[in-house]
Design a protein around this motif. Structure first.
Motif, PDB file in Angstrom:
ATOM      1  N   ALA A  15       0.813  -1.215   0.000  1.00 41.42           N
ATOM      2  CA  ALA A  15       0.000   0.000   0.000  1.00 41.42           C
ATOM      3  C   ALA A  15       0.846   1.265   0.000  1.00 41.42           C
ATOM      4  CB  ALA A  15      -0.941  -0.007   1.210  1.00 41.42           C
ATOM      5  N   ASP A  54      -2.114   0.585  -5.975  1.00 39.41           N
ATOM      6  CA  ASP A  54      -3.026   1.693  -5.706  1.00 39.41           C
ATOM      7  C   ASP A  54      -4.448   1.232  -5.391  1.00 39.41           C
ATOM      8  OD1 ASP A  54      -1.014   3.579  -6.052  1.00 39.41           O
ATOM      9  OD2 ASP A  54      -1.326   3.610  -8.228  1.00 39.41           O
ATOM     10  N   GLN A  55      -4.706  -0.057  -5.509  1.00 39.21           N
ATOM     11  CA  GLN A  55      -6.036  -0.577  -5.197  1.00 39.21           C
ATOM     12  C   GLN A  55      -6.154  -0.814  -3.699  1.00 39.21           C
ATOM     13  OE1 GLN A  55      -6.794  -4.063  -7.524  1.00 39.21           O
ATOM     14  NE2 GLN A  55      -6.507  -2.996  -9.457  1.00 39.21           N
ATOM     15  N   HIS A  56      -7.275  -0.418  -3.141  1.00 35.33           N
ATOM     16  CA  HIS A  56      -7.520  -0.620  -1.717  1.00 35.33           C
ATOM     17  C   HIS A  56      -7.757  -2.100  -1.446  1.00 35.33           C
ATOM     18  CE1 HIS A  56      -9.022  -0.074   2.314  1.00 35.33           C
ATOM     19  NE2 HIS A  56     -10.113  -0.729   1.975  1.00 35.33           N
ATOM     20  N   GLN A  57      -7.130  -2.616  -0.407  1.00 30.60           N
ATOM     21  CA  GLN A  57      -7.352  -4.006  -0.011  1.00 30.60           C
ATOM     22  C   GLN A  57      -8.621  -4.036   0.828  1.00 30.60           C
ATOM     23  OE1 GLN A  57      -3.985  -5.910   1.737  1.00 30.60           O
ATOM     24  NE2 GLN A  57      -5.135  -7.718   2.340  1.00 30.60           N
TER      25      GLN A  57
END
Length: 126
Positions: A15, A54-57
């Motif tokens: 992240a 850049d993708q939210h977990q």
């Protein structure tokens, strides 16, 4: 039959690349290579890459579910493990302290990285 001789590389998506670099530099020394979106450390013959994601977990890292449980780095002597424990303490990185594995009866230290992935330093004498 021919089988691989070692793990060539591992790639982890993270992240916060800056926070990851600060953390792993304490554990592994200076990165061998860095770009805007990735860092790479050399651990023996194995290259360990961390790349920005850049993708939210949507859920926290779950080491007890299917997938990677933990990443263990080998040390060859108890003195090396003790030195790592001191490095972690000086850097303010929370860890288990030196424990003894109930299965292999070897000493180890575990800790979680900034993305909550479990990391271990395990005593494996040569």
């Amino acid at each position: 039959m021919i089988y691989p001789q070692f793990v060539d590389h591992l790639v982890f998506r993270v992240a916060d690349l800056s926070m990851t670099e600060r953390f792993y530099t304490v554990l592994l020394g200076q990165p061998a290579h860095r770009t805007e979106n990735s860092i790479m450390y050399q651990v023996g013959y194995t290259r360990v890459f961390f790349t920005r994601c850049d993708q939210h977990q949507p859920w926290p890292y779950a080491k007890e579910e299917v997938g990677l449980n933990h990443l263990a780095f080998a040390v060859l002597t108890l003195e090396e493990l003790q030195a790592i424990q001191q490095q972690l303490g000086r850097a303010g990185i929370s860890n288990s302290g030196i424990k003894k594995d109930r299965y292999g009866q070897k000493e180890f230290i575990w800790l979680d990285d900034p993305d909550k992935m479990r990391i271990e330093f395990y005593l494996r004498p040569a």
